[in-house]
Enzyme design. Sequence first.
Site, mmCIF file in Angstrom:
data_model
loop_
_atom_site.group_PDB
_atom_site.id
_atom_site.type_symbol
_atom_site.label_atom_id
_atom_site.label_comp_id
_atom_site.label_asym_id
_atom_site.label_seq_id
_atom_site.Cartn_x
_atom_site.Cartn_y
_atom_site.Cartn_z
ATOM 1 N N ARG A 126 0.831 -1.204 0.000
ATOM 2 C CA ARG A 126 0.000 0.000 0.000
ATOM 3 C C ARG A 126 0.868 1.256 0.000
ATOM 4 N NH1 ARG A 126 -0.654 4.763 2.598
ATOM 5 N NH2 ARG A 126 -0.289 3.709 4.591
ATOM 6 N N ASP A 127 1.581 1.478 1.090
ATOM 7 C CA ASP A 127 2.364 2.702 1.234
ATOM 8 C C ASP A 127 3.535 2.735 0.261
ATOM 9 O OD1 ASP A 127 3.183 5.112 2.223
ATOM 10 O OD2 ASP A 127 3.477 4.454 4.269
ATOM 11 N N HIS A 186 4.799 3.746 12.938
ATOM 12 C CA HIS A 186 5.017 3.726 11.483
ATOM 13 C C HIS A 186 6.030 4.819 11.155
ATOM 14 C CE1 HIS A 186 3.324 3.546 7.207
ATOM 15 N NE2 HIS A 186 4.014 4.678 7.193
ATOM 16 N N HIS A 196 9.219 6.587 8.873
ATOM 17 C CA HIS A 196 9.917 6.758 7.601
ATOM 18 C C HIS A 196 11.384 7.031 7.926
ATOM 19 C CE1 HIS A 196 6.411 7.245 4.669
ATOM 20 N NE2 HIS A 196 5.890 6.903 5.839
ATOM 21 N N CYS A 243 4.489 9.565 1.295
ATOM 22 C CA CYS A 243 3.171 10.153 1.099
ATOM 23 C C CYS A 243 3.189 11.118 -0.093
ATOM 24 C CB CYS A 243 2.735 10.896 2.358
ATOM 25 S SG CYS A 243 1.162 11.774 2.175
ATOM 26 N N ASN A 260 9.565 4.405 3.708
ATOM 27 C CA ASN A 260 9.378 3.852 5.048
ATOM 28 C C ASN A 260 10.654 3.165 5.522
ATOM 29 O OD1 ASN A 260 6.794 4.067 3.652
ATOM 30 N ND2 ASN A 260 5.913 3.051 5.412
#
Length: 320
Positions: A23-24, A215, A217, A248, A257
């Site tokens: 996803r990310d 979460h 980065h 993002c 990430n």
Amino acid sequence: MTHAASPPVPDGAHITICEVGPRDGFQIESTFIPTDKKIAIINALFAAGLRAMQVTSFVSPRAVPQLADAEAVLAGIDRPKGALITALIPNLKGAERAAACGVDAVHTVVSASETHNRKNVNRPIDASLKDFEAVCDLMLQKGIMVEGGIATAFGCPFEGVVPPEQVARIAKRYQDLGATAVGLGDTTGMATPATVRAAVQAIRAEAPGLGIGLHFHNTRGVGLACVMAGLAEGVTHYDASVGGLGGCPFAAGATGNICTEDLVYLLNESGYDTGVDLDAMITAAKLAQDIIGRELPGQVIKSGPRLRRYDPGLTATAAG
């Protein structure tokens, strides 16, 4: 305001790694990754032993074209026994789509920064939280867990410092709505060990019993140091992305990430149980690298495990 620290995670404890690369990681790629290739990467990640994964997002295809195939991806993956399949949802429509695909949990997102929330979803923070009332009601009716995401939890590229009390206020609101946990997002890599400690302690004071996930980065190179700070605060759930993919698309300065295989290496070498086979994880990362078509930023993919042996006969000897 200061709060008492929680006991650190003991040696040998199980640490949950939630893989968010599908996803990310994928969402920021400009070239569309074919659905069957996405499925191949996801299945390789499961084969490495990962059992928590954010597989996709049910956002508008106009906003994030890369994830327009969410239903097809979820229909095509191999779901190991005991796997927790999650998806990011922006609103009630996304929640309805996710529920129809049989996900185990949904992950909502609101920013702790008013400016970033308006950039990310074009809504004020309180309006976003109000919108999630219907989402949480629907998910609870269907027996699907809700994880409340808080973006820019450790700092905002537009506003700077984000007070930990603001993060805790949003976490408490999520708890009141029925969320089982919150995930604190380091959207542009502004987290430091000190801000991690402050945010975790503030949430535990404001919303006791609420699960916390982190979460990070790796924008400024301290993502894994922040993991160690989280472990010292007793946090056992961390997001990571295969190969260090991610970022993002609605935040200035965002980069990838923390890397899943790097995190697995750190945790395994620190005496924790992850359930993930590092060699198999490196294989999955190399598959992702080949499919995406460029070198990924992870480190362990390049060097391998610490005790990997090499043939001296194949290594140059110094002259003289």
